[in-house]
Design a protein around this motif. Sequence first.
Motif, PDB file in Angstrom:
ATOM      1  N   LYS A  24       3.481   3.806 -16.850  1.00  0.00           N
ATOM      2  CA  LYS A  24       2.532   4.206 -15.801  1.00  0.00           C
ATOM      3  C   LYS A  24       1.344   3.249 -15.750  1.00  0.00           C
ATOM      4  N   ARG A  25       0.793   2.928 -16.935  1.00  0.00           N
ATOM      5  CA  ARG A  25      -0.366   2.039 -16.997  1.00  0.00           C
ATOM      6  C   ARG A  25      -0.022   0.629 -16.524  1.00  0.00           C
ATOM      7  N   ARG A  26       1.111   0.086 -16.988  1.00  0.00           N
ATOM      8  CA  ARG A  26       1.509  -1.265 -16.595  1.00  0.00           C
ATOM      9  C   ARG A  26       1.880  -1.333 -15.118  1.00  0.00           C
ATOM     10  N   PHE A  27       2.525  -0.278 -14.601  1.00  0.00           N
ATOM     11  CA  PHE A  27       2.895  -0.233 -13.193  1.00  0.00           C
ATOM     12  C   PHE A  27       1.647  -0.283 -12.324  1.00  0.00           C
ATOM     13  N   VAL A  28       0.634   0.496 -12.694  1.00  0.00           N
ATOM     14  CA  VAL A  28      -0.616   0.522 -11.934  1.00  0.00           C
ATOM     15  C   VAL A  28      -1.304  -0.835 -11.992  1.00  0.00           C
ATOM     16  N   LEU A  29      -1.334  -1.459 -13.161  1.00  0.00           N
ATOM     17  CA  LEU A  29      -1.978  -2.773 -13.289  1.00  0.00           C
ATOM     18  C   LEU A  29      -1.266  -3.829 -12.457  1.00  0.00           C
ATOM     19  N   GLU A  30       0.064  -3.853 -12.517  1.00  0.00           N
ATOM     20  CA  GLU A  30       0.814  -4.835 -11.741  1.00  0.00           C
ATOM     21  C   GLU A  30       0.685  -4.584 -10.239  1.00  0.00           C
ATOM     22  N   LEU A  31       0.691  -3.320  -9.844  1.00  0.00           N
ATOM     23  CA  LEU A  31       0.538  -2.983  -8.428  1.00  0.00           C
ATOM     24  C   LEU A  31      -0.849  -3.386  -7.927  1.00  0.00           C
ATOM     25  N   ARG A  32      -1.873  -3.131  -8.726  1.00  0.00           N
ATOM     26  CA  ARG A  32      -3.239  -3.514  -8.356  1.00  0.00           C
ATOM     27  C   ARG A  32      -3.350  -5.029  -8.201  1.00  0.00           C
ATOM     28  N   GLU A  33      -2.734  -5.771  -9.131  1.00  0.00           N
ATOM     29  CA  GLU A  33      -2.770  -7.236  -9.057  1.00  0.00           C
ATOM     30  C   GLU A  33      -2.039  -7.745  -7.817  1.00  0.00           C
ATOM     31  N   LEU A  34      -0.907  -7.137  -7.499  1.00  0.00           N
ATOM     32  CA  LEU A  34      -0.142  -7.534  -6.317  1.00  0.00           C
ATOM     33  C   LEU A  34      -0.920  -7.264  -5.031  1.00  0.00           C
ATOM     34  N   ILE A  35      -1.526  -6.098  -4.935  1.00  0.00           N
ATOM     35  CA  ILE A  35      -2.298  -5.755  -3.743  1.00  0.00           C
ATOM     36  C   ILE A  35      -3.491  -6.691  -3.593  1.00  0.00           C
ATOM     37  N   THR A  36      -4.153  -6.990  -4.705  1.00  0.00           N
ATOM     38  CA  THR A  36      -5.285  -7.909  -4.663  1.00  0.00           C
ATOM     39  C   THR A  36      -4.844  -9.296  -4.212  1.00  0.00           C
ATOM     40  N   ALA A  37      -3.713  -9.772  -4.728  1.00  0.00           N
ATOM     41  CA  ALA A  37      -3.197 -11.088  -4.336  1.00  0.00           C
ATOM     42  C   ALA A  37      -2.861 -11.126  -2.848  1.00  0.00           C
ATOM     43  N   ILE A  38      -2.283 -10.061  -2.334  1.00  0.00           N
ATOM     44  CA  ILE A  38      -1.961  -9.994  -0.906  1.00  0.00           C
ATOM     45  C   ILE A  38      -3.242 -10.019  -0.075  1.00  0.00           C
ATOM     46  N   MET A  39      -4.251  -9.259  -0.510  1.00  0.00           N
ATOM     47  CA  MET A  39      -5.521  -9.238   0.230  1.00  0.00           C
ATOM     48  C   MET A  39      -6.186 -10.611   0.216  1.00  0.00           C
ATOM     49  N   ILE A  40      -6.153 -11.303  -0.917  1.00  0.00           N
ATOM     50  CA  ILE A  40      -6.749 -12.643  -1.012  1.00  0.00           C
ATOM     51  C   ILE A  40      -6.010 -13.610  -0.097  1.00  0.00           C
ATOM     52  N   THR A  41      -4.677 -13.536  -0.099  1.00  0.00           N
ATOM     53  CA  THR A  41      -3.879 -14.417   0.749  1.00  0.00           C
ATOM     54  C   THR A  41      -4.152 -14.165   2.222  1.00  0.00           C
ATOM     55  N   LEU A  42      -4.234 -12.906   2.611  1.00  0.00           N
ATOM     56  CA  LEU A  42      -4.495 -12.580   4.013  1.00  0.00           C
ATOM     57  C   LEU A  42      -5.902 -13.001   4.436  1.00  0.00           C
ATOM     58  N   ALA A  43      -6.825 -13.053   3.485  1.00  0.00           N
ATOM     59  CA  ALA A  43      -8.190 -13.478   3.799  1.00  0.00           C
ATOM     60  C   ALA A  43      -8.325 -14.999   3.804  1.00  0.00           C
ATOM     61  N   GLY A  44      -7.229 -15.696   3.505  1.00  0.00           N
ATOM     62  CA  GLY A  44      -7.246 -17.151   3.550  1.00  0.00           C
ATOM     63  C   GLY A  44      -7.535 -17.817   2.224  1.00  0.00           C
TER      64      GLY A  44
END
Length: 53
Positions: A24-44
């Motif tokens: 549960k803890r690792r899934f949340v951490l990896e999901l948070r990192e993925l969402i952050t990476a997507i947001m950074i990419t979309l912001a350029g």
Amino acid sequence: MTLIVAMLILIYKKANNIGYKTAKRRFVLELRELITAIMITLAGGDPSKVFKT
């Protein structure tokens, strides 16, 4: 939605041979990192400058 997340965590747990709390803890951490990476990419931005992996 809770059921879907619970099933995803159980699949993650089984794929990595770890306990439920760890999964549960690792899934949340990896999901948070993925969402952050997507947001950074979309912001350029470049996610590799943010994450040192």
